[in-house]
Design a protein around this motif. Structure first.
Motif, PDB file in Angstrom:
ATOM      1  N   ARG A 168      19.562  38.496 106.461  1.00 17.90           N
ATOM      2  CA  ARG A 168      18.735  38.369 105.260  1.00 17.90           C
ATOM      3  C   ARG A 168      17.652  39.442 105.299  1.00 17.90           C
ATOM      4  N   GLY A 169      17.542  40.160 104.199  1.00 15.14           N
ATOM      5  CA  GLY A 169      16.592  41.263 104.134  1.00 15.14           C
ATOM      6  C   GLY A 169      17.189  42.592 104.561  1.00 15.14           C
ATOM      7  N   ARG A 170      18.411  42.554 105.117  1.00 15.04           N
ATOM      8  CA  ARG A 170      19.090  43.818 105.455  1.00 15.04           C
ATOM      9  C   ARG A 170      20.560  43.774 105.028  1.00 15.04           C
ATOM     10  N   ALA A 171      20.821  43.039 103.970  1.00 16.07           N
ATOM     11  CA  ALA A 171      22.143  43.022 103.336  1.00 16.07           C
ATOM     12  C   ALA A 171      21.963  43.398 101.870  1.00 16.07           C
ATOM     13  N   TYR A 172      22.762  44.350 101.402  1.00 14.24           N
ATOM     14  CA  TYR A 172      22.637  44.893 100.063  1.00 14.24           C
ATOM     15  C   TYR A 172      24.009  45.013  99.427  1.00 14.24           C
ATOM     16  N   ALA A 173      24.014  45.160  98.117  1.00 12.65           N
ATOM     17  CA  ALA A 173      25.276  45.396  97.414  1.00 12.65           C
ATOM     18  C   ALA A 173      25.054  46.413  96.312  1.00 12.65           C
ATOM     19  N   ALA A 174      26.065  47.230  96.089  1.00 13.63           N
ATOM     20  CA  ALA A 174      26.011  48.201  94.999  1.00 13.63           C
ATOM     21  C   ALA A 174      26.259  47.473  93.690  1.00 13.63           C
ATOM     22  N   ALA A 175      25.496  47.846  92.672  1.00 13.37           N
ATOM     23  CA  ALA A 175      25.645  47.204  91.367  1.00 13.37           C
ATOM     24  C   ALA A 175      25.350  48.215  90.273  1.00 13.37           C
ATOM     25  N   ILE A 176      26.197  48.218  89.261  1.00 15.27           N
ATOM     26  CA  ILE A 176      25.965  49.047  88.078  1.00 15.27           C
ATOM     27  C   ILE A 176      25.985  48.182  86.823  1.00 15.27           C
ATOM     28  N   SER A 177      26.985  47.297  86.716  1.00  9.18           N
ATOM     29  CA  SER A 177      27.093  46.467  85.517  1.00  9.18           C
ATOM     30  C   SER A 177      26.077  45.326  85.556  1.00  9.18           C
ATOM     31  N   PRO A 178      25.525  44.942  84.394  1.00 11.98           N
ATOM     32  CA  PRO A 178      24.543  43.843  84.343  1.00 11.98           C
ATOM     33  C   PRO A 178      25.083  42.536  84.914  1.00 11.98           C
TER      34      PRO A 178
END
Length: 357
Positions: A168-178
């Motif tokens: 938690r706090g070091r997990a991310y995801a790529a996102a472009i669409s709303p």
């Protein structure tokens, strides 16, 4: 601010041998920690000249063995192409090998050539991503993976080596669409921004994401990570000329790899945003789109690069910037020169002060 170096292994039009390309990218990565970069990143793509890194965690394992301090990050592990138990095991192992330096970035993918190669329907990607992400993230917190979903029925199995600190706090995801923004908030992960939309639109998306995250998670969302192609040069005109030439090459490779002007986005579930993008590209042509994409990136003199990054971070509230110096067939010597100048004159200014939205 935290500043990282990104490595994407591009070989547009296959003008070089893949071995030569890899050796140069490895040289750049080897420079990163010594130059003061806080993190070193890699990507995952398959089958074309767009990006030649089919296993980002394997790449980061090599990086971890060559470094002592720098964090290592994936942008991203594309979950629908993998078994979630294996992803969780490999992430736990890499985090152990690196003594907790892993930043986990995940995504759902976009390239039809890749989904076809792995025999996965694009109609299923959103559901696969959500199911897999929940299993991986929960598994890394609990020390075991299990699931009873549609795609990945998994009896409970322990992760060994066991995760030894939270992601938690070091997990991310790529996102472009709303639509994906809401999914990220529900998963409790931060946002990895790969600039493709106007910054004011990204800021609106971020506000919606933060509000949803606060409502669901009961706390503030992590500040986003922002990535950019970067070219830094003492001469502004030369910086623009080199950046423009190699971003044209990059943009063409992106159009070819993702088939962004093809009609399949209008038929695949969960890719409605890209359906509209494809229509716009076919209506207005790629020239204007390429110019717009170019101007989202960071290039110019050290002063110009610093100003652009500060402006971007003020719009996003980001505290972590990833600069990718090798792209679009840029000669190694130019990439290294840009990287060294950025590290000497831009990065220290960024690292000295936090930027707030």
């Amino acid at each position: 601010m935290h500043v990282g170096s990104g490595h994407i292994f591009q070989n547009p039009y296959n003008k070089r041998t893949d071995l030569d390309l890899y050796q140069n990218e490895m040289q750049l990565a080897d420079l990163s920690e010594g130059l003061g970069f806080d993190s070193i990143w890699g990507v995952e793509h398959h089958f074309t000249d767009y990006t030649l890194c089919p296993d980002v965690l394997q790449w980061l394992t090599w990086v971890a063995a060559r470094t002592e301090r720098a964090q290592i990050g994936s942008m991203v592990v594309v979950l629908p192409w993998h078994d979630p138990l294996r992803v969780a095991e490999e992430v736990a192992m890499l985090d152990t090998l690196s003594n907790g330096r892993m930043i986990l970035g995940i995504g759902r993918g976009l390239g039809r050539v890749e989904f076809d190669g792995f025999r996965v329907s694009m109609d299923e990607t959103r559901a696969r991503f959500i199911e897999s992400a929940r299993m991986v993230l929960t598994g890394l917190e609990n020390g075991y993976v299990e699931g009873d979903g549609e795609f990945y029925p998994q009896p409970r199995r322990d992760l060994r080596p066991a995760p030894f600190k939270t992601f938690r706090g070091r997990a991310y995801a790529a996102a472009i669409s709303p639509e994906t923004m809401k999914i990220l908030a529900e998963l409790g992960v931060g946002m990895l921004i790969l600039p493709q939309k106007p910054w004011d639109q990204i800021a609106e998306d971020l506000e919606s994401y933060r509000s949803t995250y606060r409502e669901i998670q009961g706390e503030e969302a992590p500040s986003p990570i922002v990535a950019s192609f970067t070219y830094c040069d003492a001469d502004a005109s030369r910086a623009e000329e080199i950046m423009r030439r190699h971003m044209d090459s990059y943009y063409d490779s992106m159009l070819r790899h993702y088939e962004l002007q093809a009609e399949h986005f209008g038929k695949a579930k969960g890719y409605e945003y890209y359906k509209d993008m494809s229509k716009a590209l076919n209506k207005y042509g790629t020239g204007a789109a390429g110019e717009f994409f170019l101007n989202l990136q960071v290039f110019g003199t050290p002063e110009q690069c610093l100003e652009k990054i500060r402006d971007t971070m003020s719009k996003t509230g980001g505290q972590h910037f990833i600069a990718t110096f090798a792209f679009g067939g840029i000669p190694y010597e130019d990439a290294e020169r840009s990287m060294r100048l950025f590290a000497k004159e831009v990065m220290p200014e960024l690292q000295r002060a936090a930027v707030t939205a």
